[in-house]
Design an enzyme around this catalytic site. Structure first.
Site, PDB file in Angstrom:
ATOM      1  N   ASP A  56       3.841  28.747   6.412  1.00  0.00           N
ATOM      2  CA  ASP A  56       2.399  28.736   6.645  1.00  0.00           C
ATOM      3  C   ASP A  56       1.904  27.292   6.745  1.00  0.00           C
ATOM      4  O   ASP A  56       2.613  26.363   6.391  1.00  0.00           O
ATOM      5  CB  ASP A  56       1.649  29.492   5.538  1.00  0.00           C
ATOM      6  CG  ASP A  56       2.241  29.210   4.173  1.00  0.00           C
ATOM      7  OD1 ASP A  56       2.670  28.064   3.936  1.00  0.00           O
ATOM      8  OD2 ASP A  56       2.273  30.116   3.330  1.00  0.00           O
ATOM      9  N   ASP A  58      -1.055  24.915   5.564  1.00  0.00           N
ATOM     10  CA  ASP A  58      -2.221  24.743   4.695  1.00  0.00           C
ATOM     11  C   ASP A  58      -2.884  23.410   4.985  1.00  0.00           C
ATOM     12  O   ASP A  58      -2.219  22.419   5.292  1.00  0.00           O
ATOM     13  CB  ASP A  58      -1.793  24.785   3.222  1.00  0.00           C
ATOM     14  CG  ASP A  58      -1.240  26.143   2.846  1.00  0.00           C
ATOM     15  OD1 ASP A  58      -1.632  27.136   3.478  1.00  0.00           O
ATOM     16  OD2 ASP A  58      -0.403  26.214   1.931  1.00  0.00           O
ATOM     17  N   ASP A 173       2.962  20.050  -7.245  1.00  0.00           N
ATOM     18  CA  ASP A 173       4.112  20.198  -8.145  1.00  0.00           C
ATOM     19  C   ASP A 173       5.212  19.162  -7.924  1.00  0.00           C
ATOM     20  O   ASP A 173       5.558  18.416  -8.836  1.00  0.00           O
ATOM     21  CB  ASP A 173       4.664  21.641  -8.108  1.00  0.00           C
ATOM     22  CG  ASP A 173       4.816  22.216  -6.706  1.00  0.00           C
ATOM     23  OD1 ASP A 173       4.627  21.461  -5.728  1.00  0.00           O
ATOM     24  OD2 ASP A 173       5.146  23.415  -6.589  1.00  0.00           O
TER      25      ASP A 173
END
Ligand code: ATP
Ligand code: MG
Length: 485
Positions: A56, A58, A173
């Site tokens: 995807d 983003d 992260d």
């Protein structure tokens, strides 16, 4: 604190707009033309840099959610925990997030139930918009739900403070997940030395690993997933912290963990991921009972079933076949449940009751950590129960069985188990021929629809089934299997 990012010019990286979804490119340009920063972020940038196809695309921006909504007519704001904008296109949704921050040094409001809070910003002036960069100002009057909420132990419960691009990068992260691609000049912007880690093939947590894993234990599971999927190593300090704090993944929400577990095992490198999860001890934290069963099995060797099942699933995924979660779990845990089932049958229990007991026990064991839905458990039960029907190759029985919803899932289980055990291979070949010579008439059966439960003698039909039976023509299939209490 403000560090200058490393800027990688277009000539020194391989990302081209032609590999980005045209809708995402449109959104990026539109934001830029409205005077905002517009970056492609996260896994999309990472995968493009690695020459992989992103799952995807983003986008992150300095426009606030309300500003985004004003720019795009096809925009919907979603989420309470994270306020996100979804830009809807014909066949795609592009997610746009305002830069966020992981600040913890804001003024603290009185904590509710042991939580540390950073207050919501005060409301924007009428007609104006609070700058997202100034979002974390103290509450003035009426108390609002806090934007940042942590437990006493440092686990993030809510994290919705707007921030700068740099803050947005360092709250992510891993370094390889924190690279930005800017549509303004096609550069890659790197605040965290992510490019170097990408080149070296390292999954490195951003910041202090203990703090970051405590904030969100799911990051440990993600570390293993990315390492297995990308063929990367987990950087030494990150790995050490992961080993030491792995037990904290038991604190993550079981519903979220269910989503994560699907990603662990359904992305084409499930077997490798499983071995890493076992090696780190994380599999044992998530699935303690099954882990113990794997350790204590046959002929002095641990059970190989789960690993083989995942190899099977990997081949399916890598050859483009969709594997539904209930098939994944029946393949992974089928033998474990079958053994429970047999133990109950051996005590003299009716077979169906014994199976239901086994499945219920299995669900009771896993759900506190990984919230496998009951519907999936029922599908697993049906797959196991219907294995016996493959023996009936005479008369009309095979055709009835073939036309049952859920047949394809049941056959998938036979295909794997016969491969694994070397048993029932002839039966599998018989069914393969039979399936080939009896193509389904469209509408005759929905192969992956959830099957109804096994029949119990004398059990009443569901009211809607009774009606259908009265009005419709005589059913050609077997008695519909009644739902279980
Ligand atoms: P995938 O290919 O699986 O989509 P991804 O890296 O895009 O991988 P997402 O779950 O889509 O993963 O998240 C998008 C980005 O959001 C990540 O790349 C990362 O920067 C950030 N992110 C996601 N989960 C976390 C988390 N638990 N903690 C911090 N940052 C996160
Ligand atoms: Mg993603």
């Amino acid at each position: 604190m403000s560090n200058k990012p490393v800027i990688i010019p277009r000539t020194e990286h391989p990302i081209s707009r032609k590999w980005i979804s045209p809708n995402a490119v449109r959104v990026l340009y539109r934001l830029k033309e409205s005077g905002h920063l517009a970056y492609l972020v996260g896994g999309g940038v990472r995968d493009l840099l690695l020459g992989r196809e992103p799952k995807d695309f983003d986008i992150a921006t300095d426009a606030s959610p309300n500003e985004i909504k004003r720019i795009f007519r096809n925009c919907r704001l979603i989420g309470r925990r994270f306020r996100l904008a979804h830009i809807h296109f014909h066949d795609e949704i592009i997610e746009v997030a305002t830069f966020r921050s992981n600040i913890t040094d804001e003024p603290e409001a009185p904590a509710a139930a042991g939580a540390v809070v950073v207050p919501e910003p005060s409301a924007p002036a009428p007609g104006g918009e609070a700058s997202p960069l100034l979002a974390a100002t103290p509450v003035t009057s009426r108390p609002r739900p806090p934007r940042m909420l942590k437990t006493d132990d440092g686990m993030i419960l809510r994290d919705n403070v707007f921030g700068t691009p740099e803050q947005d990068a360092i709250r992510r992260d891993f370094t390889v997940n924190a690279l930005f691609y800017s549509i303004a000049d096609y550069t890659v912007i790197d605040y965290v030395n992510g490019m170097a880690d990408l080149r070296r093939g390292l999954i490195r947590i951003i910041g202090d690993p203990v703090v970051r894993f405590t904030e969100d234990p799911v990051r440990m599971v993600r570390a293993v997933r990315f390492a297995a999927l990308l063929g990367f190593e987990i950087e030494a300090r990150t790995y050490e912290a992961l080993l030491e704090h792995k037990d904290k993944i038991a604190l993550a929400s079981p519903a979220r963990m269910y989503e994560e577990v699907q990603k662990l095992f359904l992305l084409g490198e499930g077997e490798k991921t499983f071995q890493m999860m076992r090696h780190t001890g994380m599999f044992g934290v998530l699935f303690p009972h099954i882990n113990a069963w794997i350790d204590t099995e046959a002929d002095g060797f641990p059970q190989t079933w789960v690993g083989k099942a995942l190899e099977w699933v990997d081949v399916c995924v890598q050859t483009g076949r969709k594997v539904e979660p209930h098939i994944l779990f029946s393949l992974m845990f089928g033998k474990y449940i079958e053994e429970k089932w047999k133990r109950s049958r051996d005590t003299g229990m009716v077979p169906l009751d014994a199976l239901e007991k086994a499945v219920a026990e299995f669900l009771g064991e896993v759900v506190p950590r990984v919230q496998i839905p009951r519907k999936a458990a029922l599908a697993i039960r049906d797959i196991l129960w219907n294995q016996g029907r493959f023996e009936k190759t005479q008369g009309k029985a095979p055709l009835y069985f073939l036309r049952r919803p859920g047949f394809a899932d049941t056959f998938e289980y036979l295909r794997f188990t016969s491969e694994f055990t070397g048993e029932r291979l002839e039966l599998r070949a018989w069914w393969k021929d039979f399936i080939r010579s009896h193509p389904l008439v469209p509408g005759e059966a929905a192969p992956s629809a959830p099957a109804k439960g096994p029949a119990r003698p004398g059990q009443p039909r569901r009211p809607d089934e009774r009606k259908r039976r009265r009005r419709g023509p005589r059913r050609r299939g077997p008695k519909p299997l009644g739902p279980q209490a």
